[in-house]
Design an enzyme around this catalytic site. Structure first.
Site, short mmCIF file in Angstrom:
data_model
loop_
_atom_site.label_atom_id
_atom_site.label_comp_id
_atom_site.label_asym_id
_atom_site.label_seq_id
_atom_site.Cartn_x
_atom_site.Cartn_y
_atom_site.Cartn_z
CD GLU A 1 -2.88 -1.22 2.34
OE1 GLU A 1 -2.70 -0.42 3.27
OE2 GLU A 1 -3.81 -2.02 2.31
CG HIS B 1 -9.20 6.43 2.54
ND1 HIS B 1 -9.36 6.28 1.19
CD2 HIS B 1 -8.53 5.33 2.96
CE1 HIS B 1 -8.84 5.13 0.81
NE2 HIS B 1 -8.32 4.54 1.87
NE ARG C 1 -4.67 5.28 3.71
CZ ARG C 1 -5.21 4.47 4.60
NH1 ARG C 1 -5.54 4.93 5.79
NH2 ARG C 1 -5.43 3.20 4.32
CG HIS D 1 -9.69 6.58 6.71
ND1 HIS D 1 -10.72 5.66 6.61
CD2 HIS D 1 -8.54 5.84 6.72
CE1 HIS D 1 -10.22 4.44 6.57
NE2 HIS D 1 -8.90 4.51 6.65
NE ARG E 1 -4.20 5.14 9.80
CZ ARG E 1 -4.67 4.21 8.97
NH1 ARG E 1 -4.14 3.00 8.96
NH2 ARG E 1 -5.63 4.48 8.12
#
Length: 534
Positions: A117, A242, A288, A349, A384
């Site tokens: 990811e 997100h 992100r 998110h 994060r």
């Protein structure tokens, strides 16, 4: 009417952190797990991507640490990052031992499929197809229901923590949490729960924003209660948006997993042009915060309501096998991701800040522990890294359970705790105030304290939140409590903490981007808010 209960350990929240803590405590410990709805309705079950950990021989703790520090934009605590990631392999093996059905490599009985990811340098995310959180939740719920020492209170909302200071005990003694007041949301009966140890695992606060990928219960309850009890709160300005939630009026909070981009999904403008590479060399695989700002920038530049995520260039079999849940849900809304791009929009998110805890899950108050999204451990910093959140839940829940098990229990008599007193309040005849204030908070937080901020916007939000807090406090003081009122009371506290934290950071870093201070400060520090003592 009010009743009284007593337990060794009270766990407030029933997601991955709460259930892990319950299962990690000794079988001789009396455990009470309470949740706002039914078991399994929290944020854990909504998590799609997976759990990051060092599981492949080509990967290492050093690489995972480096990726996490880079994503955290200079604000991670290196010791906390290493502490967490060194325990990633054992945490994941623990979940496997519990029976979590992680996806295996085709034809293999021992090798698990790992995906990559955004922000990760290796494939290290173990997953259960595209519904990892649901698989973890269902597995742990089954184990918890089978454990004779674990008791469940569903449809119960925490009102406040009970502390010795609030009870008027000797101020020279250490302030200690001895339980919580709780509301049965179905019968509206209040419950006084005495506990030797209390663990907050209540999740994040993304419901403070108008658009969110989180379920309705993500109202920052644990953060607000810990703050009122006297705990420090850290880094609340870092709210992760997100980049890719499905844009459809009926697709409430439906997230299109980061793994779709990890497996080749492309971000596109309405004319089909790619744009992510203009903002970062990693393109769709950038962290992100960068991707969310890129989408937000292009939406505002073009004046459009959404952009697109396209993986239709992959084979239909590949898409259906890797993303069965997303594929089926999108079909329900009229989108076939094997044939066409999906309309997407950023949404709140994840809450990267929270109640400060140490490596044992301890807060600033004796008897109070915390784990999961309601906490600040130092792992996430200013952003994060994808799929580090479920890992953090498991590692710190196990740490808290271990510390409780090894600590001599504090002696107390739950029968001495005063019952909840609502003799001086009445039933409200204007509950519309709750829904109006709830809506107003979420709208101005989205407009003024969202992906891109300015001092002017933050000051507007600060003025409004002070007025709303006064209104809500007055309402709370005069009328009988309901679940909606308790969530609103917590939501306004969390909103104020976010605004104050954002105003204090005079730079742009990670998830906090302000037009007034676009540059990085040379020596960044975490944002620590201290409760004002009466």
């Amino acid at each position: 009417m009010s009743i009284r209960l007593s337990t060794d350990v009270l766990i407030i929240g029933s997601g991955a952190a709460g259930l892990t803590a319950a299962l990690s405590l000794p079988a001789t410990t009396n455990v009470l797990v309470m949740c706002k709805g039914r078991l399994g309705t929290g944020s854990t079950a909504w998590a799609q991507g997976g759990v990051a950990g060092v599981l492949d021989e080509v990967d290492s703790v050093e690489q995972h640490v480096a990726d996490t520090l880079k994503a955290g934009a200079g604000l991670c605590d290196p010791a906390a990052v290493r502490y967490t990631i060194e325990r990633s392999t054992s945490a994941i093996h623990w979940m496997i031992e519990q029976g979590v059905p992680f996806t295996r490599v085709d034809g293999s009985e021992v090798k698990y499929h790992l995906t990559r990811e955004g922000g990760h340098s290796q494939r290290r995310v173990i997953h259960a197809a595209d519904a990892t959180g649901l698989a973890i939740s269902e597995t742990l719920i089954k184990k918890v229901r089978q454990a004779p020492n674990i008791h469940i209170l569903e449809n119960h909302v925490a009102i406040d923590l009970i502390t010795t200071e609030k009870l008027g005990h000797d101020s020279s003694q250490t302030n200690r949490v001895v339980g919580a007041y709780v509301l049965d949301s179905q019968t509206e009966q209040t419950v006084t729960i005495g506990a030797r140890s209390t663990i907050l695992t209540s999740g994040g606060a993304s419901k403070v924003y108008l658009y969110t990928s989180n379920p309705d219960g993500a109202t920052g309850d644990g953060i607000a209660m810990a703050w009122r009890a006297g705990c420090r709160v850290v880094n609340m300005e870092f709210n992760q948006f997100h980049p890719t939630c499905l844009f459809h009026p009926k697709a409430k909070s439906f997230l299109i997993s980061e793994a779709v981009r990890g497996e080749g999904g492309l971000l596109k403008l309405p004319n089909g042009e790619r744009f992510a590479h203009k903002f970062d060399d990693r393109g769709e695989l950038a962290p992100r915060d960068i991707v969310a700002r890129a989408i937000d920038h292009e939406m505002k530049r073009l004046g459009v309501d959404n952009l697109y995520l396209d993986i239709s260039h992959k084979s239909p079999d590949f898409i259906k096998s890797h993303f069965p849940t997303i594929y089926k849900r999108c079909l329900e809304y009229g989108f076939d991701m094997t044939r066409e791009p999906l309309p997407i929009v950023p949404a709140a998110h994840y809450t990267c800040g929270g109640v400060r805890i140490n490596e044992h899950g301890q807060t600033d108050l004796e008897g109070l522990y915390a784990a999961g999204e309601c906490t600040y451990t130092g792992l996430h910093g200013a952003n994060r890294l994808a799929s580090n959140s479920l890992l953090e839940c498991i590692v710190y829940a196990q740490a808290a359970a271990k510390h409780i098990a090894e600590t001599e229990p504090e002696q107390f008599d739950a029968q001495q705790l005063p019952l909840w007193d609502d003799s001086k309040v009445s039933d409200s005849d204007e509950k519309v105030v709750i829904s109006h204030n709830w809506d107003e908070i979420r709208r101005f937080m989205w407009d003024y304290v969202g992906i891109v901020r300015t001092d002017k916007r933050l000051q507007r939000a600060k003025r409004r939140i002070h007025l709303l807090k006064q209104e809500i406090t007055e309402y709370y003081s005069n009328f009988r409590i309901t679940a909606d009122l308790l969530e609103l009371r917590n939501l306004v506290v969390v909103a104020e903490l976010i605004i104050e934290s954002a105003l204090s950071r005079k730079e742009s870093r990670g998830l906090h981007f302000t037009r007034n201070y676009p540059e990085l400060r040379e020596h960044p520090e975490i944002t620590v808010l201290l409760p004002k003592r009466d």
